[in-house]
Design a protein around this motif. Structure first.
Motif, PDB file in Angstrom:
ATOM      1  N   TYR A 145       8.036  -5.584  16.655  1.00 28.84           N
ATOM      2  CA  TYR A 145       7.322  -4.986  15.681  1.00 28.84           C
ATOM      3  C   TYR A 145       8.021  -4.294  14.588  1.00 28.84           C
ATOM      4  CZ  TYR A 145       4.129  -4.940  19.662  1.00 28.84           C
ATOM      5  OH  TYR A 145       3.054  -5.424  20.574  1.00 28.84           O
ATOM      6  N   CYS A 146       7.548  -4.405  13.433  1.00 30.79           N
ATOM      7  CA  CYS A 146       7.998  -3.503  12.325  1.00 30.79           C
ATOM      8  C   CYS A 146       7.414  -2.342  12.355  1.00 30.79           C
ATOM      9  CB  CYS A 146       7.819  -4.367  11.161  1.00 30.79           C
ATOM     10  SG  CYS A 146       8.304  -3.589   9.651  1.00 30.79           S
ATOM     11  N   ALA A 147       8.010  -1.120  12.060  1.00 33.33           N
ATOM     12  CA  ALA A 147       7.451   0.293  11.952  1.00 33.33           C
ATOM     13  C   ALA A 147       7.948   0.973  10.780  1.00 33.33           C
ATOM     14  CB  ALA A 147       7.842   0.770  13.205  1.00 33.33           C
ATOM     15  N   ALA A 148       7.218   1.711  10.330  1.00 36.47           N
ATOM     16  CA  ALA A 148       7.610   2.602   9.041  1.00 36.47           C
ATOM     17  C   ALA A 148       7.078   4.129   9.061  1.00 36.47           C
ATOM     18  CB  ALA A 148       7.294   1.785   7.734  1.00 36.47           C
ATOM     19  N   ASP A 149       7.520   5.022   8.375  1.00 36.60           N
ATOM     20  CA  ASP A 149       7.237   6.330   8.521  1.00 36.60           C
ATOM     21  C   ASP A 149       7.620   6.833   7.259  1.00 36.60           C
ATOM     22  OD1 ASP A 149       6.129   8.304  11.158  1.00 36.60           O
ATOM     23  OD2 ASP A 149       7.239   9.249   9.343  1.00 36.60           O
ATOM     24  N   ARG A 150       6.579   7.929   6.836  1.00 43.48           N
ATOM     25  CA  ARG A 150       7.124   8.696   5.644  1.00 43.48           C
ATOM     26  C   ARG A 150       8.188   9.769   5.754  1.00 43.48           C
ATOM     27  NH1 ARG A 150       1.476   9.255   2.166  1.00 43.48           N
ATOM     28  NH2 ARG A 150       0.590   7.652   2.463  1.00 43.48           N
ATOM     29  N   ARG A 151       8.455  10.154   7.054  1.00 44.45           N
ATOM     30  CA  ARG A 151       9.467  11.193   7.116  1.00 44.45           C
ATOM     31  C   ARG A 151      10.888  10.404   7.323  1.00 44.45           C
ATOM     32  NH1 ARG A 151       6.529  13.350  12.603  1.00 44.45           N
ATOM     33  NH2 ARG A 151       6.405  10.901  12.505  1.00 44.45           N
ATOM     34  N   ARG A 152      11.736  11.091   7.197  1.00 43.43           N
ATOM     35  CA  ARG A 152      13.077  10.549   7.494  1.00 43.43           C
ATOM     36  C   ARG A 152      13.420  10.295   9.012  1.00 43.43           C
ATOM     37  NH1 ARG A 152      17.084  12.174   3.728  1.00 43.43           N
ATOM     38  NH2 ARG A 152      18.484  10.714   4.709  1.00 43.43           N
TER      39      ARG A 152
ATOM     40  N   GLY B 222       0.834  -1.127  -0.014  1.00 41.80           N
ATOM     41  CA  GLY B 222       0.076   0.118   0.094  1.00 41.80           C
ATOM     42  C   GLY B 222       0.986   1.232  -0.095  1.00 41.80           C
ATOM     43  N   LEU B 223       1.588   1.528  -1.070  1.00 46.14           N
ATOM     44  CA  LEU B 223       2.272   2.771  -1.189  1.00 46.14           C
ATOM     45  C   LEU B 223       3.691   2.578  -0.462  1.00 46.14           C
ATOM     46  CD1 LEU B 223      -0.142   5.762  -1.132  1.00 46.14           C
ATOM     47  CD2 LEU B 223       0.593   4.579  -3.148  1.00 46.14           C
ATOM     48  N   PRO B 224       4.256   1.536  -0.477  1.00 46.27           N
ATOM     49  CA  PRO B 224       5.509   1.311   0.475  1.00 46.27           C
ATOM     50  C   PRO B 224       6.705   2.190  -0.294  1.00 46.27           C
ATOM     51  CG  PRO B 224       5.247  -0.384  -1.033  1.00 46.27           C
ATOM     52  CD  PRO B 224       4.073   0.327  -1.278  1.00 46.27           C
ATOM     53  N   TYR B 225       6.632   2.790  -1.503  1.00 45.04           N
ATOM     54  CA  TYR B 225       7.536   3.779  -2.001  1.00 45.04           C
ATOM     55  C   TYR B 225       7.700   4.914  -1.218  1.00 45.04           C
ATOM     56  CZ  TYR B 225       3.658   5.627  -4.520  1.00 45.04           C
ATOM     57  OH  TYR B 225       2.585   6.331  -4.608  1.00 45.04           O
ATOM     58  N   VAL B 226       6.703   5.433  -0.536  1.00 48.52           N
ATOM     59  CA  VAL B 226       6.713   6.499   0.155  1.00 48.52           C
ATOM     60  C   VAL B 226       7.374   6.380   1.384  1.00 48.52           C
ATOM     61  CG1 VAL B 226       4.499   7.305  -1.056  1.00 48.52           C
ATOM     62  CG2 VAL B 226       4.526   6.284   1.632  1.00 48.52           C
ATOM     63  N   LEU B 227       7.671   5.461   2.005  1.00 46.21           N
ATOM     64  CA  LEU B 227       8.437   5.183   3.334  1.00 46.21           C
ATOM     65  C   LEU B 227       9.709   5.564   3.189  1.00 46.21           C
ATOM     66  CD1 LEU B 227       6.716   1.759   4.171  1.00 46.21           C
ATOM     67  CD2 LEU B 227       5.949   4.167   4.720  1.00 46.21           C
ATOM     68  N   GLN B 228      10.233   6.266   4.247  1.00 46.99           N
ATOM     69  CA  GLN B 228      11.523   6.823   4.427  1.00 46.99           C
ATOM     70  C   GLN B 228      12.374   6.300   5.442  1.00 46.99           C
ATOM     71  OE1 GLN B 228      12.484   9.423   2.105  1.00 46.99           O
ATOM     72  NE2 GLN B 228      10.478   9.120   0.999  1.00 46.99           N
ATOM     73  N   CYS B 229      11.545   5.777   6.303  1.00 47.67           N
ATOM     74  CA  CYS B 229      12.273   4.998   7.696  1.00 47.67           C
ATOM     75  C   CYS B 229      11.655   3.940   8.038  1.00 47.67           C
ATOM     76  CB  CYS B 229      12.209   6.273   8.621  1.00 47.67           C
ATOM     77  SG  CYS B 229      13.116   5.744  10.267  1.00 47.67           S
ATOM     78  N   LEU B 230      12.528   3.009   8.179  1.00 45.34           N
ATOM     79  CA  LEU B 230      11.909   1.617   8.704  1.00 45.34           C
ATOM     80  C   LEU B 230      12.597   1.137   9.662  1.00 45.34           C
ATOM     81  CD1 LEU B 230      12.205  -0.214   5.010  1.00 45.34           C
ATOM     82  CD2 LEU B 230      10.005   0.967   6.105  1.00 45.34           C
ATOM     83  N   GLY B 231      11.958   0.388  10.761  1.00 44.76           N
ATOM     84  CA  GLY B 231      12.480  -0.005  12.154  1.00 44.76           C
ATOM     85  C   GLY B 231      11.851  -1.267  12.502  1.00 44.76           C
ATOM     86  N   TRP B 232      12.671  -1.922  13.477  1.00 39.31           N
ATOM     87  CA  TRP B 232      12.332  -3.014  14.363  1.00 39.31           C
ATOM     88  C   TRP B 232      12.343  -2.596  15.786  1.00 39.31           C
ATOM     89  CZ3 TRP B 232       9.993  -7.236  12.826  1.00 39.31           C
ATOM     90  CH2 TRP B 232      10.130  -7.673  11.575  1.00 39.31           C
ATOM     91  N   PHE B 233      11.283  -2.951  16.235  1.00 37.81           N
ATOM     92  CA  PHE B 233      11.015  -2.535  17.673  1.00 37.81           C
ATOM     93  C   PHE B 233      10.853  -3.840  18.349  1.00 37.81           C
ATOM     94  CE2 PHE B 233      11.138   2.144  17.559  1.00 37.81           C
ATOM     95  CZ  PHE B 233      11.095   2.430  16.447  1.00 37.81           C
TER      96      PHE B 233
END
Length: 123
Positions: A95-102, A26-37
């Protein structure tokens, strides 16, 4: 809307390994930052690793040298977490997390989260 789905969790003995995967859709190309928590029983959620779009990563001290990550844009933007030499202290929900911001802006307030996957590590 971005959806994140984790997979690969499960029971493991201390010293063992697991590989977690997080697939973004669902629009993964907009993601700038990814993470694992992760969140251990009775504790607050903590950061394990965050990766910025330029590939730079911040890794939690207690997992350095044991956990590594990889990102494969060819496979639906899959972010993997390879966990080696697991310890009972690594037990928790990951948990996996993502955001559109850096990551500099997103850290501490990620917009998108997966449902989490259990990782119990037996001693």
């Amino acid at each position: 809307q971005v959806q994140l789905v984790e997979s690969g969790g499960g029971s493991v003995k201390a010293g063992g390994s697991l590989r977690l995967s997080c697939t973004a859709s669902g629009l993964p190309y907009v993601l700038q930052c990814l993470g694992w928590f992760r969140q251990a029983p009775g504790k607050e959620r903590e950061e394990v690793i965050i990766i910025d779009r330029d590939g730079s990563a911040t890794i939690f001290d207690s997992v350095k040298g044991r956990f590594t990550f990889s990102k494969d844009n060819r496979k639906s933007n899959t972010l993997s977490l390879q966990m080696n030499s697991l310890k009972p202290d690594d037990t928790g929900i990951y948990y996996c997390a993502a955001d559109r911001r850096r990551c500099a802006q997103a850290r501490g307030r990620f917009n998108y989260w997966g449902q989490g996957t259990q990782v119990p590590v037996a001693s």
